[in-house]
Design a protein around this motif. Sequence first.
Motif, PDB file in Angstrom:
ATOM      1  N   LEU A   5       0.839  -1.194   0.000  1.00 49.26           N
ATOM      2  CA  LEU A   5       0.000   0.000   0.000  1.00 49.26           C
ATOM      3  C   LEU A   5       0.880   1.251   0.000  1.00 49.26           C
ATOM      4  CD1 LEU A   5      -2.918  -0.889   2.435  1.00 49.26           C
ATOM      5  CD2 LEU A   5      -2.944  -0.810  -0.067  1.00 49.26           C
ATOM      6  N   TYR A   6       0.383   2.279  -0.644  1.00 45.63           N
ATOM      7  CA  TYR A   6       1.121   3.547  -0.728  1.00 45.63           C
ATOM      8  C   TYR A   6       0.404   4.590   0.109  1.00 45.63           C
ATOM      9  CZ  TYR A   6       3.201   7.794  -2.617  1.00 45.63           C
ATOM     10  OH  TYR A   6       3.843   8.998  -2.749  1.00 45.63           O
ATOM     11  N   PRO A   7       1.081   5.405   0.904  1.00 45.39           N
ATOM     12  CA  PRO A   7       2.500   5.332   1.219  1.00 45.39           C
ATOM     13  C   PRO A   7       2.775   4.372   2.367  1.00 45.39           C
ATOM     14  CG  PRO A   7       1.544   7.310   2.206  1.00 45.39           C
ATOM     15  CD  PRO A   7       0.427   6.594   1.506  1.00 45.39           C
ATOM     16  N   TYR A  38       6.755  10.284  -1.063  1.00 41.59           N
ATOM     17  CA  TYR A  38       7.910   9.810  -1.834  1.00 41.59           C
ATOM     18  C   TYR A  38       7.391   9.214  -3.134  1.00 41.59           C
ATOM     19  CZ  TYR A  38       6.388   5.216  -0.159  1.00 41.59           C
ATOM     20  OH  TYR A  38       5.631   4.101   0.115  1.00 41.59           O
ATOM     21  N   PRO A  39       8.205   9.266  -4.196  1.00 44.44           N
ATOM     22  CA  PRO A  39       7.765   8.631  -5.440  1.00 44.44           C
ATOM     23  C   PRO A  39       7.974   7.113  -5.364  1.00 44.44           C
ATOM     24  CG  PRO A  39       9.916   9.639  -5.750  1.00 44.44           C
ATOM     25  CD  PRO A  39       9.526   9.907  -4.323  1.00 44.44           C
ATOM     26  N   ILE A  40       7.127   6.379  -6.056  1.00 44.92           N
ATOM     27  CA  ILE A  40       7.329   4.933  -6.155  1.00 44.92           C
ATOM     28  C   ILE A  40       8.434   4.697  -7.190  1.00 44.92           C
ATOM     29  CG2 ILE A  40       6.250   2.826  -7.054  1.00 44.92           C
ATOM     30  CD1 ILE A  40       3.661   3.797  -5.729  1.00 44.92           C
ATOM     31  N   TYR A  41       9.387   3.841  -6.862  1.00 41.18           N
ATOM     32  CA  TYR A  41      10.492   3.565  -7.789  1.00 41.18           C
ATOM     33  C   TYR A  41      10.154   2.349  -8.645  1.00 41.18           C
ATOM     34  CZ  TYR A  41      13.550   6.976  -5.601  1.00 41.18           C
ATOM     35  OH  TYR A  41      14.095   8.146  -5.160  1.00 41.18           O
ATOM     36  N   ALA A  42      10.370   2.506  -9.954  1.00 40.87           N
ATOM     37  CA  ALA A  42      10.129   1.378 -10.860  1.00 40.87           C
ATOM     38  C   ALA A  42      11.287   0.393 -10.783  1.00 40.87           C
ATOM     39  CB  ALA A  42       9.995   1.883 -12.292  1.00 40.87           C
ATOM     40  N   LEU A 394      -7.951  15.580  -6.148  1.00 34.62           N
ATOM     41  CA  LEU A 394      -7.348  14.971  -7.335  1.00 34.62           C
ATOM     42  C   LEU A 394      -6.074  14.226  -6.957  1.00 34.62           C
ATOM     43  CD1 LEU A 394      -7.587  14.688 -10.414  1.00 34.62           C
ATOM     44  CD2 LEU A 394      -6.270  16.783 -10.646  1.00 34.62           C
ATOM     45  N   SER A 395      -5.299  14.841  -6.075  1.00 34.59           N
ATOM     46  CA  SER A 395      -4.054  14.220  -5.666  1.00 34.59           C
ATOM     47  C   SER A 395      -4.304  12.954  -4.832  1.00 34.59           C
ATOM     48  CB  SER A 395      -3.244  15.264  -4.902  1.00 34.59           C
ATOM     49  OG  SER A 395      -2.177  14.659  -4.288  1.00 34.59           O
ATOM     50  N   SER A 396      -5.289  13.007  -3.936  1.00 38.07           N
ATOM     51  CA  SER A 396      -5.530  11.783  -3.156  1.00 38.07           C
ATOM     52  C   SER A 396      -6.207  10.718  -4.025  1.00 38.07           C
ATOM     53  CB  SER A 396      -6.317  12.052  -1.864  1.00 38.07           C
ATOM     54  OG  SER A 396      -7.463  12.768  -2.135  1.00 38.07           O
ATOM     55  N   PHE A 397      -6.936  11.139  -5.032  1.00 40.77           N
ATOM     56  CA  PHE A 397      -7.546  10.177  -5.964  1.00 40.77           C
ATOM     57  C   PHE A 397      -6.471   9.420  -6.754  1.00 40.77           C
ATOM     58  CE2 PHE A 397      -8.888   9.736 -10.495  1.00 40.77           C
ATOM     59  CZ  PHE A 397      -9.807   8.701 -10.337  1.00 40.77           C
ATOM     60  N   LEU A 402      -3.110   4.161  -7.156  1.00 37.45           N
ATOM     61  CA  LEU A 402      -1.904   3.329  -7.011  1.00 37.45           C
ATOM     62  C   LEU A 402      -2.201   2.093  -6.177  1.00 37.45           C
ATOM     63  CD1 LEU A 402       0.725   6.131  -6.225  1.00 37.45           C
ATOM     64  CD2 LEU A 402       0.533   4.815  -8.357  1.00 37.45           C
ATOM     65  N   ASN A 403      -3.056   2.281  -5.182  1.00 39.20           N
ATOM     66  CA  ASN A 403      -3.390   1.149  -4.306  1.00 39.20           C
ATOM     67  C   ASN A 403      -4.423   0.218  -4.909  1.00 39.20           C
ATOM     68  OD1 ASN A 403      -1.537   1.820  -2.385  1.00 39.20           O
ATOM     69  ND2 ASN A 403      -2.939   3.198  -1.300  1.00 39.20           N
ATOM     70  N   HIS A 404      -4.916   0.577  -6.074  1.00 40.36           N
ATOM     71  CA  HIS A 404      -5.820  -0.318  -6.809  1.00 40.36           C
ATOM     72  C   HIS A 404      -5.186  -0.742  -8.122  1.00 40.36           C
ATOM     73  CE1 HIS A 404      -9.060   0.021  -3.937  1.00 40.36           C
ATOM     74  NE2 HIS A 404      -8.776   1.301  -3.856  1.00 40.36           N
TER      75      HIS A 404
END
Length: 448
Positions: A5-7, A38-42, A394-397, A402-404
């Motif tokens: 889950l993020y974050p 933090y950004p998610i790292y690929a 919009l940002s929390s959406f 990401l969590n879906h």
Amino acid sequence: MDSGLYPDDRSASSAMHRRARRVMPGGNTRTTVFRLPYPIYAHSGLGSRITDLDGVERVDFLNNYTSMIHGHRHPVIMEKVRAALEMGSCFGLPTESEVKLAELICDRVVSCDSIRFTNSGSEAVMMAIKAARAYTGRTKIAKIEGSYHGSYDFAEVSLDSTMSNWGSPSRPESVGYAAGTPSGVLADVVVFPFNDPHNASTILAAHEGELAAVVIDPLPNRAGLIPATAEFIQVIRDYCDRTGTLLVCDEVISFRLGFHGAQSEFNFQADLTTFGKVIGGGFPIGAVGGKQEIMSVFDPSQGRPRVPHGGTFNANPISMTAGLAAMELLTQDAFKDLNQMGSEVRSRIAAILKSSGIGWQVTGLGSLFRFVPHAADLTDYRSTQPFGPTEAYLSSFTAALLNHGVLLDPGGMGCVSTVMSDEDLNKLEQAVSSAIVDAAVGPTDDVS
Ligand code: PMP
């Protein structure tokens, strides 16, 4: 592995970001891909999916900001790039690969019979503006309010102006983007509103004889991803014809709208066109093209060109080879299927937004879509900008998405790729429905 889950402070991405912060400002080297906390790292990508450092897989509707039109590691592109790498990655000499890609683009785009390659879309726009100045002998340019054209100071003007500084729609202020933008830059950039033929023509008329170029994007992403009207484009084309100003069409994103690019979809011809993203097949690229007479400002064969244009990695054979492979895969049929999928996505999203009652809208065209958190009519940059609580929703959406299992631009833009399947579309549909609930998206206030 963590919860996925993020974050999550315990995640590998969070740890990587802590490490990155020690050597990069904010732990970041690309403003667009930063996300708090933090950004998610690929870790890797394959087809329509990206796997992150924690082993979580998501459907990639961001596609490196629309550049990965065939998703990740497309086998045809991989094979050609591997073969090119075996020959050497770059030389202080030109190669056949650049001639082939130039031929393909000039064949497809009626307004281009000559082209030069750069390493990015930003450089392509910069070179187009320099070419227009050299060709016309004028210094000023005009651009659409809120429209993004990369990181050249002049092209950045009024990219993110706000209610507090944007001025009246009949005379938008020229607002610097980076702190310290020289006042001379602002004085040389005229800003006009999108899809407002009346104000656009009045503003442009006030600068007759001063403008080297009018830079437009017929589907400006940051200004709301709303298609330009035929009337708006015509007003600008007529102005340019009447005043000897060059019309520059930035197709860095919108070239992916069709086989012949955006100008063909919108039925006009520019004097100069800028390209990037999809024409590199996943590698760094940009290009500026136009009629021979204008492009001759770059021609070094008669002595010093009017616009010298160097670049260590310009037209490197890896970008050229990957780009050619990607473009050859983009047949008329491939565009038909891709755009059909894009329209399917937009209608599915519109249905969810409607039934949720949150008053958001989805914009876009072809393979592109964008969530706009407003219920009122969307016409231009000002009417589509999220502000206050809508910005936070919009940002929390997009974080909840990401969590879906879905990756989208934090600002709400996304696109489909040729390798996506119905399963990916279903995943997006489910993720959007769930994220609206998770993010507790409220109705829009629509105060503008
Ligand atoms: N023009 C447009 C319309 C863009 O969307 C972008 C990048 N998103 C650019 C120019 C700049 O391209 P690059 O990031 O390759 O410099």
